[in-house]
Design a protein around this motif. Structure first.
Motif, PDB file in Angstrom:
ATOM      1  N   CYS A  19      58.040 -35.259  57.803  1.00  0.00           N
ATOM      2  CA  CYS A  19      56.724 -35.585  58.356  1.00  0.00           C
ATOM      3  C   CYS A  19      56.837 -36.070  59.797  1.00  0.00           C
ATOM      4  N   CYS A  21      53.861 -37.009  61.401  1.00  0.00           N
ATOM      5  CA  CYS A  21      52.537 -37.587  61.671  1.00  0.00           C
ATOM      6  C   CYS A  21      52.721 -38.717  62.696  1.00  0.00           C
ATOM      7  N   CYS A  24      54.867 -41.668  61.346  1.00  0.00           N
ATOM      8  CA  CYS A  24      56.298 -41.371  61.175  1.00  0.00           C
ATOM      9  C   CYS A  24      56.966 -41.220  62.539  1.00  0.00           C
ATOM     10  N   ASN A 274      52.899 -42.828  54.235  1.00  0.00           N
ATOM     11  CA  ASN A 274      53.264 -42.856  55.664  1.00  0.00           C
ATOM     12  C   ASN A 274      52.115 -42.458  56.587  1.00  0.00           C
TER      13      ASN A 274
HETATM   14 ZN   LIG Z   1      54.201 -39.198  58.164  1.00  0.00          ZN
END
Ligand SMILES: [Zn+2]
Length: 305
Positions: A19, A21, A24, A274
């Motif tokens: 990930c 994002c 993260c 997350n």
């Molecule tokens: Zn993430």
């Protein structure tokens, strides 16, 4: 009762390996607004010597090494006297397979979760290396005393309360769902009349939840998602929070409204995905959670009840 947060992230951890994002990416760039977290699990003790784990996450070996009270004292030994599972999701039970080095383990589950783990699951036989290796003990509506594999009492009782949830992904289509597939765990220290309520996965409100919250001295509650469409809005998938049986915090019918209405000290959020904006310190969502009297659990946090 001592409660230690071993991990506070939802499945995948924080950051999650696949990930990128903003949250993260924020951890990886060492932005001080973010703190990495392992997958959710608590350690609980009445005497500070023998410990009951609530869920066994895939990160369990790292979590044990980060927690000196869980280190063996001498030779081959462990202060981990028992493990209770809130459901059969791999995020909550894969850690059992990491504890296969022949030390006896006592595993407390509902009958439904136990059957889901043991039926057609050849891997779990690694916990049957000798006759007294893994002992499954059933939990349900009546409190049971927690004991070590050698039957020493921990001074704690465990009770399971059915909570709206879902079958683990690997059991879908394999068998009928039961209300005992996903439970809240209630841990009581009888001598001091202290109660811990652990609800790492809940799909929606249900009759009796407000009473459970009111009766508990300490609560760790599902905070997987802030909003229903969090994954979709961030372009990370098509699943809504409800598809994954997690009750989002925000909105008029969100869990934050209930937790705020039943506000009391000792309320913690755990199993935080997350993508959840409460993970960014100072974000409006993090501030809203603090205003509701809630603390976002951190790995290593310790609570004395
Ligand atoms: Zn993430």
């Amino acid at each position: 009762m001592r409660v230690r947060v071993l991990g506070s992230a939802a499945g995948g951890g924080f950051p999650q390996w696949n990930c990128a994002c903003p949250n993260c990416a924020g951890v990886r760039s060492q932005d001080p607004a973010f703190e990495a977290r392992t997958q959710d699990s608590l350690a609980v003790s009445g005497d500070g010597e023998r410990w009951l784990l609530l869920n066994a996450s895939p990160d369990i070996l790292r979590q044990i090494e980060a927690t000196p009270v869980l280190w063996p004292r001498s030779g081959r030994q462990t202060p981990i006297a028992a493990i209770a599972l809130s459901n059969g999701d791999l995020d909550h039970c894969l850690g059992l397979l990491n504890l296969r080095e022949a030390e006896p383990v006592a595993i407390y589950t509902t009958a439904s979760v136990r059957d889901g783990l043991r039926t057609h699951n050849a891997f779990l036989r690694t916990l049957e290396r000798h006759e007294h290796h893994a002992s499954f003990r059933e939990i349900g509506a009546a409190p049971v005393a927690v004991t070590s594999p050698s039957q020493q009492a921990l001074g704690l009782t465990l009770q399971a309360v059915p909570v709206p949830g879902k079958l683990p992904i690997h059991l879908r289509g394999q068998r009928q769902a039961s209300e005992w597939d996903n439970v809240a765990l209630v841990v009581r220290e009888a001598t001091r009349d202290r109660t811990l309520l652990y609800v790492p996965g809940i799909a929606h409100d249900f009759d009796g939840l407000a009473d459970l919250l009111d009766e508990a001295d300490c609560v760790f509650f599902d905070a997987t998602f802030w909003s229903e469409h969090e994954l979709i809005e961030q372009g990370l998938g098509q699943a809504r929070a409800c598809d994954m049986a997690h009750w989002p915090l925000s909105g008029p019918a969100g869990s934050l409204a209930l937790l705020n209405a039943r506000r009391k000290d000792g309320r913690f959020l755990t199993h935080v995905n997350n993508t959840n904006p409460i993970l960014r310190r100072g974000s409006p969502e993090h501030t809203a959670v603090e205003r509701a009297g809630l603390v976002v659990a951190r790995d290593g946090l310790e609570v004395l009840l």
